[in-house]
Design a protein around this motif. Structure first.
Motif: not given
Length: 661
Positions: A109-124
């Motif tokens: 359930r958490a990973l879809p948000l991880t994908f979106q955060l990675r797409e923003l650009g700054p390191p995650v």
């Protein structure tokens, strides 16, 4: 433990780094924030909103970093004010590092948000919190595989036991020293990728986040991202984008839906490979109990059991046993006689004696009410609330009551401020900020002011009615009926759509004694810090009112109204106290009942009227802050006459039916 590494690097200034903690509600993010920051924390409203954001200093090896604890976020497609604030911080706050805190047990359930955060650009950095609970459930997570598949550091932690905190601190330092914009990304379906590339190629502005993220948000119909772009793009570019979006969304399956399916597919695949679950294991007792708490047939008896426990702890032990000891023994036998003797000996002036030890004196009334009557009730309620909160029962109660709350214009999420209102209505009014719409917040605020007694008031009412079960049930039935009736009528008057309901459901767990005691101490300390000065100030105001004759004039003005609803004239004093604080007024009823001046039907009428009475000064002030003067005054203007009307009606019905209490 997975190693913490990144590939491409650029020079960075660690002292200027801005770390943003992001995660869904109920993943332990705030506790993790406290573990990282310690005492270096400030809390303030985000500009232009009433949403609070905590900011602290993270110090590692002599270097300081700014770290923000953002409100809960499930997706970059924000649905609430809290999510919009977090999204705004991510888009415009120039984060140097995003730390995504996820529940290790709910990885898929958490990973879809991880994908979106990675797409923003700054390191995650992905933090798998509550790892201890995952292990207890027999789950084994391959964080090395996750790190390799995601291309970002993955750190398992447990904020409660402090497991993994040191590793997370080291990972933050390493990632900031090797800071790099995230370049790689997951590939969506062909139609999504084609549309995203077309939009990305048409963007000409200079952005703090990746243009790919902007394109993907546009494809999902994000209106806010258009406002974000307006300062960077020409009007013709924006028009071209809108035309493209209109064409994309006219297809049978919208691109937004396709993107959600793609993210879910990738998340499911990664979680299946990263998590090993025990084979053939039957559902645990906690899982079965969780289902019972949510189901309407079994959930209501469990709720009654919880309420019975609350009554025994607060209504019996707190409001009777503890109050009797402090009121009769400590103050009645020792403190009040000693203080009276000392004041008479040292201060011969009658006016000063009246201020300190008179009928409404600071020491004999104000301090006695606050310490002997209010403190044990508040303390036991906050102890009970901390136990319920720490167990994970509140979200299940929200699901159980969601359908009922929909009839009064609220969603199940409103259970949290409503239940918290039984502790302190002032604090609960602040918590209404977490509700999705302004309409919900207004309705919840109004119902808190009208029909939810705070813990001190509730405990005193329990104390004066506990000896008569019928009286207690009549009081509870009248208050509940008014809560539902006024809520329903308010819903019909205020325009707006029916609220949606979604909530993360944490696992049921045994409350940790340390957490419960810390929460109880913090809330009691906050409450006493607020209530003691007000009680003392109320005593001083009453003393001044007596000297100037104002107090008597107000009491005389209230006496006809009080008599109209079937109460003795002496009850007017208790209602005057209620102007200062509702619990102060309830304590006045306690004195009248103890003296035998208020029994039977009049006692129930007084309890009902005072419960529905105007909110206390502190709650009224917070309502002004949250809703404005006009709304706060309008609420009070309705509540004051309505409370006496209901009291009159209860008296007429009970006496007309010949009810003996």
């Amino acid at each position: 433990m997975a190693s913490c590494h990144n590939t491409a690097t650029v020079d960075s200034a660690p002292g200027l780094a801005r770390i943003v903690l992001v995660g869904a509600p109920n993943v332990g993010k705030s506790l993790l924030f406290q573990r990282l920051t310690g005492a270096y924390v400030t809390v303030s409203n985000y500009p232009g909103t009433t949403v609070e954001v905590a900011q602290g200093q993270l110090r590692i090896h002599g270097t300081s970093y700014t770290i923000l604890d953002t409100p809960g976020l499930r997706s970059l497609l924000a649905l609430s004010d809290e999510e919009r604030v977090t999204k705004d911080i991510l888009l415009q706050g120039q984060p140097s590092l995003i730390v995504h805190v996820a529940d290790a047990k709910e990885l898929e359930r958490a990973l879809p948000l991880t994908f979106q955060l990675r797409e923003l650009g700054p390191p995650v950095i992905l933090v798998l919190n509550m790892i201890d609970e995952a292990i207890q459930q027999g789950l084994s997570i391959d964080d090395d595989y996750l790190q390799e598949a995601l291309g970002i550091p993955v750190v398992p932690t447990d904020a409660v036991s402090r497991r993994g905190i040191a590793e997370l601190r080291n990972c933050i330092t390493q990632t900031l020293k090797k800071q790099a914009m995230t370049r790689d990304h997951f590939t969506y379906s062909t139609t999504v990728e084609a549309a995203a590339q077309k939009i990305e190629s048409g963007l000409h502005g200079s952005y703090r986040i990746s243009k790919r993220a902007i394109a993907l948000l546009l494809l999902q119909g994000d209106v806010e991202i258009e406002m974000f772009m307006s300062a960077q793009e020409r009007s013709q570019t924006l028009e071209d984008m809108r035309s493209l979006m209109a064409g994309s969304n006219s297809s049978h399956h919208s691109l937004a839906f396709q993107m959600a399916l793609d993210r879910q597919r990738i998340a499911k695949s990664l979680a299946a490979r990263a998590i090993r679950e025990p084979m053939g294991q039957s559902r645990s007792f906690r899982e079965r109990l969780s289902q019972l708490a949510i189901h309407p047939v079994t959930g209501l008896p469990l709720l009654l059991l919880v309420l019975y426990g609350l009554y025994e702890l607060v209504g019996v032990f707190g409001a009777q046993t503890a109050v009797d000891f402090l009121e009769d023994t400590l103050f009645g036998r020792y403190l009040n006689p000693w203080v009276t003797e000392v004041v008479h000996r040292l201060l011969p002036w009658t006016a000063i004696q009246d201020l300190l030890i008179g009928e409404y004196g600071v020491l004999t009334l104000g301090l006695r009410y606050a310490i002997a009557i209010i403190l044990p009730i508040v303390a036991t309620f906050f102890l009970a609330f901390a136990l319920v909160e720490d167990s994970g029962y509140l979200p299940r109660l929200a699901m159980l009551l969601d359908r009922l709350f929909k009839t009064i214009g609220l969603s199940g999420r409103a259970v949290i401020p409503i239940v918290l209102g039984f502790g302190c209505d002032t604090m609960a009014t602040l918590v209404t900020r977490t509700l999705e719409t302004g309409r919900e917040r207004l309705i919840a605020n109004f119902l808190l002011a009208l029909a939810i007694p705070c813990s001190a008031q509730l405990g005193v009412i329990f104390a004066i009615l506990a000896g008569n079960a019928m009286a207690l049930w009549i009081w509870a039935g009248v208050i509940a009926a008014n809560f539902l009736l006024i809520g329903y009528l308010t819903t019909q008057v205020l325009p707006g759509e029916q609220p949606l309901f979604y909530m993360e459901i944490p696992p049921l767990r045994l409350p940790r004694l340390g957490n419960v005691l810390v929460k109880t101490y913090t809330r009691v300390h906050w409450y006493l810090k607020e209530v003691l000065p007000l009680f003392i100030a109320a005593s001083v105001v009453i003393w001044l009112g007596q000297l100037m004759g104002i107090f008597e004039a107000v009491v005389q003005g209230l006496e006809p109204v009080v008599r109209m609803i079937g109460l003795p004239a002496d009850a007017a004093v208790a209602f005057l106290f209620g102007f200062f604080r509702r619990d102060y007024g309830a304590a006045g009823l306690y004195d009248l009942q103890a003296a035998g001046a208020l029994i039977g039907v009049p006692l129930v009428v007084a309890a009902v009227t005072l419960t529905l009475f105007v909110p206390c000064v502190a709650q009224f002030a917070i309502t002004v802050k949250e809703r404005g003067w006009r709304t706060a005054v309008a609420m009070a203007a309705f509540i004051f006459p309505y409370a006496f009307f209901v009291g009159w009606l209860v008296n007429v019905v009970l006496t007309g039916l010949g009810v003996q209490l």
